[in-house]
Design a protein around this motif. Structure first.
Motif, mmCIF file in Angstrom:
data_model
loop_
_atom_site.group_PDB
_atom_site.id
_atom_site.type_symbol
_atom_site.label_atom_id
_atom_site.label_comp_id
_atom_site.label_asym_id
_atom_site.label_seq_id
_atom_site.Cartn_x
_atom_site.Cartn_y
_atom_site.Cartn_z
ATOM 1 N N MET A 153 76.135 29.324 21.896
ATOM 2 C CA MET A 153 75.251 30.382 21.412
ATOM 3 C C MET A 153 73.883 30.330 22.098
ATOM 4 S SD MET A 153 73.993 31.138 17.501
ATOM 5 C CE MET A 153 75.659 31.433 16.930
ATOM 6 N N LEU A 154 73.345 29.120 22.290
ATOM 7 C CA LEU A 154 72.014 28.993 22.867
ATOM 8 C C LEU A 154 71.931 29.567 24.269
ATOM 9 C CD1 LEU A 154 69.150 27.997 22.484
ATOM 10 C CD2 LEU A 154 69.870 25.732 23.243
ATOM 11 N N SER A 155 73.051 29.551 24.992
ATOM 12 C CA SER A 155 73.045 30.096 26.357
ATOM 13 C C SER A 155 72.764 31.601 26.369
ATOM 14 C CB SER A 155 74.387 29.812 27.044
ATOM 15 O OG SER A 155 75.440 30.470 26.364
ATOM 16 N N LEU A 156 72.954 32.270 25.220
ATOM 17 C CA LEU A 156 72.722 33.712 25.130
ATOM 18 C C LEU A 156 71.355 34.050 24.553
ATOM 19 C CD1 LEU A 156 76.222 34.730 23.689
ATOM 20 C CD2 LEU A 156 75.492 34.702 26.094
ATOM 21 N N LEU A 157 70.620 33.046 24.111
ATOM 22 C CA LEU A 157 69.335 33.262 23.454
ATOM 23 C C LEU A 157 68.207 32.741 24.341
ATOM 24 C CD1 LEU A 157 70.369 32.010 19.898
ATOM 25 C CD2 LEU A 157 70.262 34.390 20.674
ATOM 26 N N HIS A 158 67.194 33.572 24.549
ATOM 27 C CA HIS A 158 66.088 33.174 25.428
ATOM 28 C C HIS A 158 64.762 33.628 24.816
ATOM 29 C CE1 HIS A 158 68.997 32.130 28.547
ATOM 30 N NE2 HIS A 158 69.586 33.290 28.299
ATOM 31 N N HIS A 159 63.912 32.660 24.547
ATOM 32 C CA HIS A 159 62.606 32.960 23.937
ATOM 33 C C HIS A 159 61.689 31.771 24.196
ATOM 34 C CE1 HIS A 159 59.574 33.521 20.712
ATOM 35 N NE2 HIS A 159 59.803 34.798 20.920
ATOM 36 N N PRO A 160 60.380 32.019 24.350
ATOM 37 C CA PRO A 160 59.455 30.890 24.600
ATOM 38 C C PRO A 160 59.444 29.839 23.501
ATOM 39 C CG PRO A 160 58.396 32.988 25.101
ATOM 40 C CD PRO A 160 59.687 33.328 24.463
ATOM 41 N N ASN A 161 59.895 30.184 22.294
ATOM 42 C CA ASN A 161 59.899 29.218 21.201
ATOM 43 C C ASN A 161 61.292 28.699 20.870
ATOM 44 O OD1 ASN A 161 57.354 31.236 20.227
ATOM 45 N ND2 ASN A 161 56.987 29.023 20.245
ATOM 46 N N LEU A 162 62.208 28.799 21.835
ATOM 47 C CA LEU A 162 63.527 28.169 21.757
ATOM 48 C C LEU A 162 63.680 27.270 22.976
ATOM 49 C CD1 LEU A 162 65.909 31.156 20.827
ATOM 50 C CD2 LEU A 162 64.554 29.745 19.293
ATOM 51 N N VAL A 163 64.268 26.088 22.799
ATOM 52 C CA VAL A 163 64.464 25.211 23.952
ATOM 53 C C VAL A 163 65.425 25.857 24.947
ATOM 54 C CG1 VAL A 163 64.001 23.074 22.711
ATOM 55 C CG2 VAL A 163 66.332 23.959 22.790
ATOM 56 N N ASN A 164 65.229 25.558 26.211
ATOM 57 C CA ASN A 164 66.115 26.067 27.251
ATOM 58 C C ASN A 164 67.308 25.132 27.434
ATOM 59 O OD1 ASN A 164 64.566 28.353 27.985
ATOM 60 N ND2 ASN A 164 63.180 27.039 29.149
ATOM 61 N N LEU A 165 68.476 25.705 27.492
ATOM 62 C CA LEU A 165 69.686 24.940 27.761
ATOM 63 C C LEU A 165 69.850 24.843 29.279
ATOM 64 C CD1 LEU A 165 72.277 23.571 26.665
ATOM 65 C CD2 LEU A 165 73.386 25.807 26.807
ATOM 66 N N ILE A 166 69.767 23.621 29.803
ATOM 67 C CA ILE A 166 69.877 23.423 31.244
ATOM 68 C C ILE A 166 71.332 23.430 31.691
ATOM 69 C CG2 ILE A 166 69.279 21.899 33.159
ATOM 70 C CD1 ILE A 166 66.890 23.150 31.703
ATOM 71 N N GLY A 167 72.187 22.811 30.916
ATOM 72 C CA GLY A 167 73.600 22.759 31.271
ATOM 73 C C GLY A 167 74.372 21.918 30.275
ATOM 74 N N TYR A 168 75.621 21.632 30.610
ATOM 75 C CA TYR A 168 76.437 20.804 29.717
ATOM 76 C C TYR A 168 77.419 19.999 30.556
ATOM 77 C CZ TYR A 168 80.247 24.143 30.433
ATOM 78 O OH TYR A 168 81.220 24.917 30.996
ATOM 79 N N CYS A 169 77.935 18.936 29.969
ATOM 80 C CA CYS A 169 78.955 18.108 30.594
ATOM 81 C C CYS A 169 80.133 17.989 29.638
ATOM 82 C CB CYS A 169 78.421 16.710 30.910
ATOM 83 S SG CYS A 169 77.014 16.696 32.057
#
Length: 313
Positions: A1-17
């Motif tokens: 879900m976080l990969s679809l959400l972008h806002h200055p007050n949400l952490v950025n998802l860099i990637g996953y393993c």
């Protein structure tokens, strides 16, 4: 879900393993750790958060929730809003993290989402804990609890405290109705360095957010407006000391004038209830109004700078 959400007050998802049954999410690095670290795990040689920083963190965290509730489509209910999930970037810029319990909110004619009760004890809204019915107002309750944490410096649940003080909300609620006790709610580590009027407004917002009835809680957009104003008012303990005394005198005169028309004990009791609600709602309304005016001035200033650039160009 976080990969679809972008806002200055949400952490950025860099990637996953992903390796077999092992899963790992990689977020951006947040150098100042969590809000919980600064409220409850601060070493003795570190300075506690000052009033201005606390209001800044609260306003930023509220903007993150506003994005999830009002800007995301469909809306997202965070469901695990707590101080340990608010991470701090340089300059104490807050970002919400850990969306493992987040749920898509109700759509269409639905009023709520029914789900298994999950979250952290002390932060969960009472109606969600009892029925499993989840709404965006459940997040607003959790926000109110975290805002109380910021103001008081107390843990939400603290078994080391005396009986009656172990649950933050249960301890704080009775004091909302007695103006003389409001200063007791402030984190003692602030050593009195806070604006009294700002405290009244902040506690009014917190009080509205933790209402038992979900329908009585404000929308997160109104919370953002109020807190944006409070965060914009830089507190200087030396410059504001005299002004605080004047504000307190005006508040005292208002209370005396209202109480002066009370004729008997029963009327006095009813008027007291009205005054309490009036004070709280007036403080919220004032903060919202000033917040809206402040945002309008910001937009006007930005438009003025834009026009100046065009003229110079």
């Amino acid at each position: 879900m976080l990969s679809l959400l972008h806002h200055p007050n949400l952490v950025n998802l860099i990637g996953y393993c992903a390796d077999g049954d092992q899963r790992l999410l990689v977020y951006e690095f947040m150098p100042l750790g969590s809000l919980e670290d600064h409220l409850h795990g601060l070493p003795l040689d570190k300075e506690p958060l000052d009033w201005n920083t606390r209001m800044k963190i609260a306003a930023g965290a509220a903007r993150g929730l506003e994005y999830l509730h009002d800007k995301a489509n469909p809306p997202v209910i965070y469901r695990d809003f707590k101080s340990s999930n608010i991470l701090l970037d340089d300059g104490f810029h807050p970002k919400l993290s850990d969306f493992g319990l987040a749920k898509l909110g109700p759509v269409g004619d639905q009023s709520h989402v029914s789900t298994r009760v999950m979250g952290t004890f002390g932060y969960c809204a009472p109606e969600y804990a009892m029925t499993g019915q989840l709404t965006v107002k459940s997040d607003v309750y959790s926000f109110g609890v975290v805002f109380l944490e910021l103001i008081t410096g107390r843990k939400v649940i603290d078994s080391t405290r005396a009986h009656g003080e172990q649950n933050l909300v249960s301890w704080a609620r009775p004091m909302f109705n007695d103006r003389r006790k409001l200063a007791r709610l402030v984190d003692p580590r602030l050593q009195g360095q806070f604006p009294m009027r700002g405290l009244y407004q902040a506690l009014a917002v917190a009080s509205m957010c933790i209402q038992e009835e979900a329908s009585a809680r404000p929308h997160i957009a109104d919370v953002v407006t109020a807190l944006s104003y409070l965060a914009s008012q830089t507190y200087d303990p030396h410059a504001l000391r005299g002004r605080q005394r004047d504000d307190q005198k005006r508040e005292d005169r208002l209370i005396l004038n209202i109480e002066g028309v009370v004729r008997d004990d029963s009327a006095r009791e009813n008027a007291g209830i009205m005054n309490k609600n009036f004070d709280r709602e007036r403080a919220v309304a004032e903060a919202k109004m000033w917040g809206a005016n402040w945002r309008e001035k910001q937009r006007a200033a930005e438009q003025g700078r834009f026009d100046a650039v065009n003229l110079n160009g």
